[in-house]
Write a protein that holds these residues in place. Structure first.
Motif, PDB file in Angstrom:
ATOM      1  N   SER A  79       9.847 -14.993  -1.645  1.00 31.39           N
ATOM      2  CA  SER A  79       9.172 -15.481  -2.854  1.00 31.39           C
ATOM      3  C   SER A  79       8.346 -14.348  -3.431  1.00 31.39           C
ATOM      4  O   SER A  79       7.867 -13.460  -2.699  1.00 31.39           O
ATOM      5  CB  SER A  79       8.255 -16.662  -2.529  1.00 31.39           C
ATOM      6  N   GLU A  80       8.166 -14.341  -4.748  1.00 30.12           N
ATOM      7  CA  GLU A  80       7.430 -13.277  -5.434  1.00 30.12           C
ATOM      8  C   GLU A  80       6.023 -13.115  -4.864  1.00 30.12           C
ATOM      9  O   GLU A  80       5.557 -11.993  -4.617  1.00 30.12           O
ATOM     10  CB  GLU A  80       7.357 -13.597  -6.933  1.00 30.12           C
ATOM     11  N   GLU A  81       5.361 -14.222  -4.632  1.00 28.85           N
ATOM     12  CA  GLU A  81       3.983 -14.187  -4.140  1.00 28.85           C
ATOM     13  C   GLU A  81       3.891 -13.562  -2.745  1.00 28.85           C
ATOM     14  O   GLU A  81       3.051 -12.701  -2.478  1.00 28.85           O
ATOM     15  CB  GLU A  81       3.400 -15.604  -4.112  1.00 28.85           C
ATOM     16  N   GLU A  82       4.789 -13.966  -1.850  1.00 29.24           N
ATOM     17  CA  GLU A  82       4.774 -13.458  -0.479  1.00 29.24           C
ATOM     18  C   GLU A  82       5.126 -11.963  -0.440  1.00 29.24           C
ATOM     19  O   GLU A  82       4.499 -11.181   0.292  1.00 29.24           O
ATOM     20  CB  GLU A  82       5.761 -14.233   0.385  1.00 29.24           C
ATOM     21  N   LEU A  83       6.119 -11.578  -1.220  1.00 28.58           N
ATOM     22  CA  LEU A  83       6.555 -10.184  -1.226  1.00 28.58           C
ATOM     23  C   LEU A  83       5.483  -9.274  -1.823  1.00 28.58           C
ATOM     24  O   LEU A  83       5.241  -8.170  -1.316  1.00 28.58           O
ATOM     25  CB  LEU A  83       7.865 -10.054  -2.002  1.00 28.58           C
ATOM     26  N   ASP A  84       4.831  -9.733  -2.892  1.00 31.64           N
ATOM     27  CA  ASP A  84       3.769  -8.935  -3.499  1.00 31.64           C
ATOM     28  C   ASP A  84       2.591  -8.768  -2.541  1.00 31.64           C
ATOM     29  O   ASP A  84       1.992  -7.685  -2.463  1.00 31.64           O
ATOM     30  CB  ASP A  84       3.291  -9.578  -4.803  1.00 31.64           C
ATOM     31  N   GLN A  85       2.265  -9.829  -1.813  1.00 31.44           N
ATOM     32  CA  GLN A  85       1.162  -9.743  -0.865  1.00 31.44           C
ATOM     33  C   GLN A  85       1.489  -8.769   0.265  1.00 31.44           C
ATOM     34  O   GLN A  85       0.647  -7.974   0.684  1.00 31.44           O
ATOM     35  CB  GLN A  85       0.841 -11.124  -0.282  1.00 31.44           C
ATOM     36  N   TYR A  86       2.718  -8.823   0.730  1.00 32.15           N
ATOM     37  CA  TYR A  86       3.172  -7.885   1.768  1.00 32.15           C
ATOM     38  C   TYR A  86       3.020  -6.443   1.280  1.00 32.15           C
ATOM     39  O   TYR A  86       2.489  -5.579   1.993  1.00 32.15           O
ATOM     40  CB  TYR A  86       4.636  -8.177   2.123  1.00 32.15           C
ATOM     41  N   LEU A  87       3.471  -6.181   0.065  1.00 35.03           N
ATOM     42  CA  LEU A  87       3.423  -4.823  -0.482  1.00 35.03           C
ATOM     43  C   LEU A  87       1.984  -4.341  -0.647  1.00 35.03           C
ATOM     44  O   LEU A  87       1.683  -3.161  -0.416  1.00 35.03           O
ATOM     45  CB  LEU A  87       4.172  -4.768  -1.821  1.00 35.03           C
ATOM     46  N   ARG A  88       1.090  -5.226  -1.045  1.00 33.33           N
ATOM     47  CA  ARG A  88      -0.319  -4.842  -1.153  1.00 33.33           C
ATOM     48  C   ARG A  88      -0.893  -4.514   0.230  1.00 33.33           C
ATOM     49  O   ARG A  88      -1.617  -3.528   0.401  1.00 33.33           O
ATOM     50  CB  ARG A  88      -1.129  -5.968  -1.809  1.00 33.33           C
ATOM     51  N   ASP A  89      -0.548  -5.326   1.208  1.00 33.56           N
ATOM     52  CA  ASP A  89      -1.076  -5.138   2.560  1.00 33.56           C
ATOM     53  C   ASP A  89      -0.637  -3.813   3.178  1.00 33.56           C
ATOM     54  O   ASP A  89      -1.449  -3.059   3.712  1.00 33.56           O
ATOM     55  CB  ASP A  89      -0.625  -6.288   3.472  1.00 33.56           C
ATOM     56  N   VAL A  90       0.663  -3.517   3.085  1.00 31.75           N
ATOM     57  CA  VAL A  90       1.186  -2.362   3.822  1.00 31.75           C
ATOM     58  C   VAL A  90       0.957  -1.032   3.104  1.00 31.75           C
ATOM     59  O   VAL A  90       1.107   0.024   3.717  1.00 31.75           O
ATOM     60  CB  VAL A  90       2.691  -2.543   4.144  1.00 31.75           C
ATOM     61  N   HIS A  91       0.608  -1.077   1.823  1.00 28.05           N
ATOM     62  CA  HIS A  91       0.335   0.166   1.098  1.00 28.05           C
ATOM     63  C   HIS A  91      -1.153   0.445   0.964  1.00 28.05           C
ATOM     64  O   HIS A  91      -1.562   1.346   0.220  1.00 28.05           O
ATOM     65  CB  HIS A  91       0.996   0.129  -0.293  1.00 28.05           C
ATOM     66  N   ASP A  92      -1.950  -0.280   1.695  1.00 25.26           N
ATOM     67  CA  ASP A  92      -3.403  -0.113   1.641  1.00 25.26           C
ATOM     68  C   ASP A  92      -3.833   1.057   2.539  1.00 25.26           C
ATOM     69  O   ASP A  92      -4.371   0.872   3.633  1.00 25.26           O
ATOM     70  CB  ASP A  92      -4.097  -1.408   2.077  1.00 25.26           C
ATOM     71  N   ILE A  93      -3.551   2.278   2.063  1.00 19.79           N
ATOM     72  CA  ILE A  93      -3.947   3.493   2.782  1.00 19.79           C
ATOM     73  C   ILE A  93      -4.646   4.427   1.790  1.00 19.79           C
ATOM     74  O   ILE A  93      -4.393   4.365   0.575  1.00 19.79           O
ATOM     75  CB  ILE A  93      -2.742   4.203   3.439  1.00 19.79           C
ATOM     76  N   PRO A  94      -5.502   5.332   2.268  1.00 22.66           N
ATOM     77  CA  PRO A  94      -6.285   6.208   1.371  1.00 22.66           C
ATOM     78  C   PRO A  94      -5.468   7.397   0.858  1.00 22.66           C
ATOM     79  O   PRO A  94      -5.621   8.536   1.319  1.00 22.66           O
ATOM     80  CB  PRO A  94      -7.439   6.668   2.271  1.00 22.66           C
ATOM     81  N   ILE A  95      -4.611   7.151  -0.120  1.00 26.54           N
ATOM     82  CA  ILE A  95      -3.702   8.170  -0.637  1.00 26.54           C
ATOM     83  C   ILE A  95      -4.441   9.451  -1.058  1.00 26.54           C
ATOM     84  O   ILE A  95      -4.003  10.566  -0.765  1.00 26.54           O
ATOM     85  CB  ILE A  95      -2.888   7.619  -1.829  1.00 26.54           C
ATOM     86  N   HIS A  96      -5.574   9.308  -1.766  1.00 25.29           N
ATOM     87  CA  HIS A  96      -6.263  10.494  -2.271  1.00 25.29           C
ATOM     88  C   HIS A  96      -6.867  11.348  -1.152  1.00 25.29           C
ATOM     89  O   HIS A  96      -7.214  12.505  -1.377  1.00 25.29           O
ATOM     90  CB  HIS A  96      -7.328  10.090  -3.290  1.00 25.29           C
ATOM     91  N   ASP A  97      -6.989  10.786   0.026  1.00 24.82           N
ATOM     92  CA  ASP A  97      -7.450  11.565   1.173  1.00 24.82           C
ATOM     93  C   ASP A  97      -6.290  12.265   1.879  1.00 24.82           C
ATOM     94  O   ASP A  97      -6.509  13.166   2.698  1.00 24.82           O
ATOM     95  CB  ASP A  97      -8.174  10.668   2.189  1.00 24.82           C
ATOM     96  N   LEU A  98      -5.076  11.857   1.549  1.00 25.31           N
ATOM     97  CA  LEU A  98      -3.894  12.354   2.256  1.00 25.31           C
ATOM     98  C   LEU A  98      -3.044  13.313   1.421  1.00 25.31           C
ATOM     99  O   LEU A  98      -2.348  14.168   1.969  1.00 25.31           O
ATOM    100  CB  LEU A  98      -3.030  11.168   2.704  1.00 25.31           C
ATOM    101  N   ILE A  99      -3.081  13.157   0.100  1.00 25.81           N
ATOM    102  CA  ILE A  99      -2.255  13.976  -0.791  1.00 25.81           C
ATOM    103  C   ILE A  99      -3.156  14.798  -1.698  1.00 25.81           C
ATOM    104  O   ILE A  99      -4.044  14.249  -2.363  1.00 25.81           O
ATOM    105  CB  ILE A  99      -1.312  13.099  -1.644  1.00 25.81           C
ATOM    106  N   ALA A 100      -2.921  16.106  -1.750  1.00 19.88           N
ATOM    107  CA  ALA A 100      -3.743  17.001  -2.569  1.00 19.88           C
ATOM    108  C   ALA A 100      -3.110  17.242  -3.937  1.00 19.88           C
ATOM    109  O   ALA A 100      -1.890  17.138  -4.106  1.00 19.88           O
ATOM    110  CB  ALA A 100      -3.928  18.331  -1.842  1.00 19.88           C
ATOM    111  N   LYS A 101      -3.932  17.570  -4.893  1.00 22.93           N
ATOM    112  CA  LYS A 101      -3.460  17.931  -6.225  1.00 22.93           C
ATOM    113  C   LYS A 101      -2.553  19.150  -6.124  1.00 22.93           C
ATOM    114  O   LYS A 101      -2.813  20.076  -5.352  1.00 22.93           O
ATOM    115  CB  LYS A 101      -4.653  18.234  -7.127  1.00 22.93           C
ATOM    116  N   ASP A 102      -1.478  19.162  -6.923  1.00 21.81           N
ATOM    117  CA  ASP A 102      -0.493  20.248  -6.848  1.00 21.81           C
ATOM    118  C   ASP A 102      -0.294  20.847  -8.241  1.00 21.81           C
ATOM    119  O   ASP A 102       0.575  20.421  -9.005  1.00 21.81           O
ATOM    120  CB  ASP A 102       0.833  19.707  -6.289  1.00 21.81           C
TER     121      ASP A 102
END
Length: 278
Positions: A118-141
């Motif tokens: 279902s759209e709701e379940e899949l969207d919640q999953y995607l929010r949960d698993v992508h909750d990482i500090p990207i700006h601390d891990l990837i530098a400007k290029d």
């Protein structure tokens, strides 16, 4: 030089002569760049060597292609997905097994009935698993930004990712290149299909408004994605020649070129940097 003159004064040249000059120029470029001539394409057979269509769209994968961090982000995402799976009674390591089998863990979860479709379940999953500090891990290029800005502005650039839009947006912003692409084509845009599936490539072409697959240029780090791209007829480049699992050198029979990092694209695809002047 001769080809330039023929294009400046085409009325002084026979059409067959101009065609022959263009074909010869393409052949010389292919040889100079040591471009692999793959069967199934216009120039894939020297006995029936033909002019290729000009590139109309460039598709870039995001993770481990536009940046490379030793798979740090990939491992953090895998850990988050594994955490999600274990919390629901699955074995540790299930996330990566699903990813290897289906192209994305989500595709595997859906295929094996491990998540409500279902759209709701899949969207919640995607929010949960992508909750990482990207700006601390990837530098400007800044170097990557310069390379992308130097590309022919008449050829649109798209992000084509098996991840989700908001994750790709955060990665692009961290790299400092979020304004250089027409759009992001994500897993939702492709009806939840991964790039292991040729149908996702057809969906990307429809979104980009291009009909000739050979006019599509594709940069990706996944051997399976490159295989699917070739099935559709896209021209592809392998970005990154070290396997994540083995650490050994990897190669793709489906790629015209293989490069260590995306910054090298200007040296293997000069036609993407040929600006059209009025």
């Amino acid at each position: 030089e001769v080809l330039d003159k023929s294009e400046q004064n085409p009325e002084e040249w026979m059409p067959d002569g101009i065609h022959a000059l263009r074909l010869y120029e393409q052949y010389l470029t292919d040889r100079r760049l040591k471009r692999k001539l793959l069967h199934g394409y216009s120039s894939g057979n020297l006995n029936q060597y033909k002019l290729r269509p000009k590139p109309k769209v460039v598709f870039f994968d995001c993770d481990d292609c536009l940046y490379f961090d030793g798979w740090t982000v990939a491992k953090r995402l895998t850990a988050k997905i594994n955490e999600w799976c274990v919390a629901r009674g699955m074995e540790t390591g299930s996330a990566y097994k699903l990813y290897k089998k289906y192209g994305t863990a989500l595709k595997g979860l859906i295929a094996e009935g491990l998540i409500p479709d279902s759209e709701e379940e899949l969207d919640q999953y995607l929010r949960d698993v992508h909750d990482i500090p990207i700006h601390d891990l990837i530098a400007k290029d800044d170097r990557l930004r310069s390379v992308l800005l130097a590309m022919d502005p008449t050829i649109p650039k798209y992000i084509f990712t098996a991840s989700v839009r908001h994750h790709a947006e955060r990665c692009l912003k961290a790299l400092g290149i979020e304004d250089l692409f027409v759009d992001i084509i994500d897993v939702k845009s492709c009806n939840w299909e991964s790039k292991h599936s040729p149908s996702s490539f057809r969906a990307a072409m429809k979104i980009a408004g291009v009909e000739d697959p050979e006019s599509c240029i594709f940069f990706d780090d996944s051997l399976k994605n490159l295989e699917a791209a070739r099935q559709i007829g896209w021209r592809a480049v392998l970005v990154g020649r070290v396997g994540r699992d083995s650490g050994d050198t990897v190669s793709s029979p489906n790629a015209e070129h293989e490069i260590d990092q995306i910054h090298e694209l200007q040296f293997i695809f000069p036609e993407l940097f040929e600006h059209i002047s009025d």
